[in-house]
Design an enzyme around this catalytic site. Structure first.
Site, short mmCIF file in Angstrom:
data_model
loop_
_atom_site.label_atom_id
_atom_site.label_comp_id
_atom_site.label_asym_id
_atom_site.label_seq_id
_atom_site.Cartn_x
_atom_site.Cartn_y
_atom_site.Cartn_z
N HIS F 19 0.84 -1.21 0.00
CA HIS F 19 0.00 0.00 0.00
C HIS F 19 0.87 1.26 0.00
O HIS F 19 0.60 2.21 -0.71
CB HIS F 19 -0.89 0.04 1.25
CG HIS F 19 -1.83 -1.11 1.39
ND1 HIS F 19 -2.04 -1.78 2.58
CD2 HIS F 19 -2.63 -1.74 0.48
CE1 HIS F 19 -2.93 -2.74 2.41
NE2 HIS F 19 -3.29 -2.75 1.14
N LYS F 43 -16.13 -8.70 5.00
CA LYS F 43 -15.84 -9.60 6.12
C LYS F 43 -15.44 -8.75 7.33
O LYS F 43 -14.98 -7.61 7.17
CB LYS F 43 -14.73 -10.58 5.76
CG LYS F 43 -13.38 -9.94 5.43
CD LYS F 43 -13.18 -9.70 3.92
CE LYS F 43 -11.92 -8.88 3.68
NZ LYS F 43 -12.03 -7.99 2.52
N ARG F 92 -2.31 -5.97 -8.79
CA ARG F 92 -1.23 -6.91 -8.52
C ARG F 92 -1.23 -8.10 -9.44
O ARG F 92 -0.27 -8.43 -10.07
CB ARG F 92 -1.34 -7.41 -7.08
CG ARG F 92 -0.95 -6.37 -6.07
CD ARG F 92 -1.30 -6.87 -4.72
NE ARG F 92 -2.68 -7.37 -4.75
CZ ARG F 92 -3.32 -7.87 -3.72
NH1 ARG F 92 -2.70 -7.98 -2.58
NH2 ARG F 92 -4.57 -8.29 -3.82
N SER F 130 -3.06 -8.35 2.43
CA SER F 130 -3.31 -8.23 3.87
C SER F 130 -3.79 -9.56 4.44
O SER F 130 -3.42 -9.96 5.53
CB SER F 130 -4.34 -7.13 4.15
OG SER F 130 -3.80 -5.86 3.85
#
Lengths: 162, 162, 162, 162, 162, 162
Positions: F19, F43, F92, F130
């Site tokens: 990030h 979530k 990514r 993450s």
């Protein structure tokens, strides 16, 4: 001639313009299309089976040769009971493709006589997903570009009550 | 009922078991399949149009309801002239998907009435490509798992003469 | 124990830091690695077979247990002649994967005893390709981050003479 | 403030509605956009550099803040000479992504100060490619949905003369 | 020589013919394979750790050089404790590849000495997933093409009791 | 000139070096970057909104022209309220691309004036997520290569207490 009927299975939670586009394309190829709405789906649906059936019926009211039915159990068993042979699926994007490929090959192993065919939705709906629409609606977005007006109203009511 | 006929276009240079598997699947859905062999393809073909036609005819001899024809120009124009509406394509892998998706959307723009549907070949042929077979045969490989025996012989003759 | 030897086939036109990274990884697993440089490759190579052999030998000079050899014909035949069983390939990106998957399955059909395994290069070389390096060098780029210094010199000489 | 200028490099052989859509999007973000047309491209172009420049100039005539220029050599060198920092690329589909990712990372290695950013074309142009348009036009297709009218005329003239 | 041992980690909930195919391929390359069954997996498993261990042991009973063990914590720590260096993973499809690539690179960062290698399952099992098998079995499907007979029985018992 | 400000939305649960790399790249293009941390994410997050805000503020303390803010509701509404026009996302890998593409097209439908642009993180962080970092930390891994030291400490404390 039963072979000319195709089954379009899914959860349709709720029906989108992408689903309706696909049904119209299927009707240009097959004598009829049965939209088969899954009773049980992996994750808990936002709309009940009966609500999903009702919305699909309303959305396809003007289309002749479309039947809307609930189904439970394996898709291939349902298709066989209907004396149909063809399962229709939309192919939107790569991630779709992976999952759909895997499903179709598993279904083929379960019943060799059932063939899955893939149709491409209009490029205007190539990115639509019921999940994203529900997320957007829950955050207050207008989703009138994605679903019929009465579905948008139902979404708002449902999400308000939650 | 012309709609129940499907057109399966390609270069078929040469025909493989993967192509034949797809034709059989299409026959289980449609009243008939016309295999349309492209006269001009991007890269120079190994076999002439007439050789490619001959091999496809021989390979599909036992299949009723299959016609083999050459075609030139746009696929959508050919399909329209044949009064058909459906183009069939096999979907093997991701890279396929990209190219096929692009082609099908371009064809749709060229003629909205022509619908492309995708079928999945047997997993045993999911990796077959005419190009890889020609490369392998040129290096001396036995390709009897990939093409009918008479095609394997033709490949050997053709590659010897080169 | 011949099985512990692995064959790493390719065109290596020219050798890059990505290739060398992969060879080192393979040496951490296998007793030895034979780098097999293809004599004939689809497109015309920039460097001759003998130049490609020479550069690879120089680049792997300090690595024990590495042999560099030319090969012609099918990879699986070469592997069998060497009494090896394992083919090594690098897996950089998706497009790689498609092609490599197809190749490996074709090779498996040609000889069931040969197994292809895939290794991941360092993320620093995940995007390297001999083709891009040649294109960049031809346009005057410094490519010292991508290939050993002596290869960069050879690239410059070769491209100047063209 | 030079930084707010972006460079959009490509071969533009010929310019399509997809390219123009992207330029408009870039103009909504940057103070100006320089369309940089590559002199030498891998494969032989259908249109000469001067024809490609002319068509792009005509197509962007009504857009302020757009410059059209030829370039030769490395993109990163051109960007640096222009005292710009940003390269713009369109991201249509997966295969694009692979190639673009590889290019952008190579460019970054060649010059760390140049940043590549990706924009998404309208979904109506998500499948457009200059290559497919040329193929379709060569086979006699109307391509008015894909390119401006004057480009369609130029395509027809060019392909007739071939 | 510990290096010639490979670790094949997973949840194996339950073991499928795809897993067994991969173990056999690994045995043709390595001196031994340790199947390491994860105690804790992201989602709640259908079978307990002890059931998953028992089924894997039964399924690999006839294979010499295979050990089955539970493991907890990081794969790289487990591999190091076992004095092994190689982790084996199957590579079925694109979505696999993404996740596996990410996992393998993360593991490499955690311990540079552990190398992940990828093997391709037979094309007959290229689409198999424990998840799909459980879904199909829960809906009443026969899954004898996907798992050994005793696993099919265990699946039925387990799903009946739920 | 508000247009030169970009919004970088996400859950940042927790912030990673990937990030931070992206924020630095965005700062080289735009006059300022607002990191917008989503209050509600699909979530349940590991860290509370206030913890995620605090960690991001600490990690970007030395970067001028960066603001960190919470946001609730639709990204496009937030961007409009901020009088910004550009949303930044990192790209990514393939699976990213699919999801991001779908999100960006949905956002575009919701507000045509908001443009999403994609930046590529350093190849050293191309695989960071993450989720994987949290999984690895929960299993006892050192994650100092992936997150700033103070985030690693917070991760350990948080996971110990669970």
């Amino acid at each position: 001639m039963n072979d000319a009927y195709a089954v379009y299975p899914g959860s349709f939670d709720p029906v989108t313009y992408g689903h309706l586009d696909l049904i119209k394309r299927a009707l240009s190829i097959f004598d009829g299309v049965t939209v088969a709405i899954a009773k049980n789906i992996g994750k808990k649906p936002l709309f009940t089976l009966s609500e999903r059936l009702g919305m699909m019926q309303q959305a396809t009211r003007s289309m002749k040769r479309v039947k809307v039915e609930p189904f439970d159990g394996l898709v291939v068993d349902y298709v066989r009971r209907k004396k149909a042979k063809v399962v229709i699926r939309g192919l939107r994007m790569i991630s779709d493709f992976e999952y759909e490929f895997q499903m179709a090959l598993t279904n083929r192993k379960l019943d060799r006589r059932v063939e899955t065919i893939f149709l491409m939705p209009s490029e205007n709906y190539a990115y639509l997903s019921s999940r994203l629409i529900k997320e957007a609606a829950a955050l207050g977005a207008r989703v009138s570009d994605f679903v019929p007006p009465f579905v948008e109203r139902r979404l708002k009511e449902k999400l308000r009550r939650k």
